[in-house]
Design a protein around this motif. Structure first.
Motif, PDB file in Angstrom:
ATOM      1  N   SER A   1      63.175 -11.431  72.862  1.00  0.00           N
ATOM      2  CA  SER A   1      61.739 -11.619  72.695  1.00  0.00           C
ATOM      3  C   SER A   1      61.362 -12.676  71.665  1.00  0.00           C
ATOM      4  O   SER A   1      60.316 -13.290  71.791  1.00  0.00           O
ATOM      5  CB  SER A   1      61.059 -10.295  72.352  1.00  0.00           C
ATOM      6  N   SER A   2      62.199 -12.916  70.659  1.00  0.00           N
ATOM      7  CA  SER A   2      61.818 -13.897  69.639  1.00  0.00           C
ATOM      8  C   SER A   2      62.220 -15.317  70.017  1.00  0.00           C
ATOM      9  O   SER A   2      61.560 -16.269  69.634  1.00  0.00           O
ATOM     10  CB  SER A   2      62.434 -13.537  68.283  1.00  0.00           C
TER      11      SER A   2
ATOM     12  N   ARG B   1      54.863 -13.200  74.238  1.00  0.00           N
ATOM     13  CA  ARG B   1      54.394 -12.964  72.865  1.00  0.00           C
ATOM     14  C   ARG B   1      52.889 -13.211  72.764  1.00  0.00           C
ATOM     15  O   ARG B   1      52.176 -12.485  72.081  1.00  0.00           O
ATOM     16  CB  ARG B   1      55.170 -13.878  71.908  1.00  0.00           C
TER      17      ARG B   1
ATOM     18  N   GLN C   1      58.037  -8.324  65.573  1.00  0.00           N
ATOM     19  CA  GLN C   1      58.042  -8.100  67.019  1.00  0.00           C
ATOM     20  C   GLN C   1      59.446  -7.676  67.410  1.00  0.00           C
ATOM     21  O   GLN C   1      60.408  -8.410  67.170  1.00  0.00           O
ATOM     22  CB  GLN C   1      57.652  -9.376  67.769  1.00  0.00           C
ATOM     23  N   ASP C   2      59.573  -6.517  68.008  1.00  0.00           N
ATOM     24  CA  ASP C   2      60.863  -5.992  68.473  1.00  0.00           C
ATOM     25  C   ASP C   2      61.947  -6.073  67.398  1.00  0.00           C
ATOM     26  O   ASP C   2      63.074  -6.473  67.650  1.00  0.00           O
ATOM     27  CB  ASP C   2      61.329  -6.745  69.718  1.00  0.00           C
TER      28      ASP C   2
ATOM     29  N   ILE D   1      49.706  -8.920  68.509  1.00  0.00           N
ATOM     30  CA  ILE D   1      50.533  -8.949  67.296  1.00  0.00           C
ATOM     31  C   ILE D   1      49.623  -8.992  66.076  1.00  0.00           C
ATOM     32  O   ILE D   1      48.710  -9.812  65.996  1.00  0.00           O
ATOM     33  CB  ILE D   1      51.495 -10.148  67.316  1.00  0.00           C
TER      34      ILE D   1
END
Length: 178
Positions: A73-74, A117, A138-139, A122
């Motif tokens: 995810s990043s 994202r 995030q995650d 967020i």
């Protein structure tokens, strides 16, 4: 090929394929503390995908090797000890790529991660650092916003594990500044 011969690849692969050397930017957290890059010293040696996920074998200065895989995810490259054995044994589910194909896989993966994202609400927390004004998680990965003061660059960069994973021209509508 060694060291300097890999610098163009490093610049494109690990810093969002737009500027600078990968991991060279240290994403500062709240206050003036700096987060080290997750990248070891050395240079990429071989390029792979595992189910389209970019993976690199990294040559360390002492002659050893590390394996870095893109976080789903990043979009940052993180050490992957579980893939090291599979790479060494020549696993059939890993596809070896040349540099241009690998760079395209990285670009594609990061674009998908950025789109996902942008849709998430967020919660960005302000910091006391003018250059790195916001941070979020995030995650399980910390994300940091860097303000780019050098035009005509995009106004912001998103960093994960000290690596630029995205450039922003506009703040996504779903993101919340606390």
């Amino acid at each position: 090929m060694r060291g300097a011969a890999y610098q163009p690849v490093l610049a494109h692969v690990l810093r969002g394929m737009s500027r600078g050397l990968p991991g060279a930017a240290s994403a500062r957290q709240a206050g003036a503390m700096s987060a080290p890059s997750s990248l070891p010293e050395g240079a990429p040696e071989r390029f792979f995908t595992l189910a389209d996920r970019p993976v690199m074998q990294w040559r360390l200065p002492d002659g050893g090797r590390a394996v870095l895989a893109m976080h789903p995810s990043s979009g940052a490259f993180l050490p992957s000890y579980s893939l090291f054995t599979r790479l060494r044994e020549g696993a059939v589910d890993l596809d070896e790529l040349d540099r241009p194909a690998f760079l395209e896989a990285v670009r594609s993966w990061r674009a998908r991660a950025a789109a996902a994202r942008h849709a998430l609400p967020i919660q960005w927390q302000p910091t006391t650092d003018v250059e790195y004004p916001y941070r979020a998680e995030q995650d399980g990965q910390e994300l940091v916003i860097r303000a780019n003061f050098h035009l005509p660059e995009p106004p912001w960069s998103v960093l994960a594990a000290g690596q630029v994973v995205e450039e922003l021209w506009e703040w996504p509508a779903a993101w919340i500044k606390a």
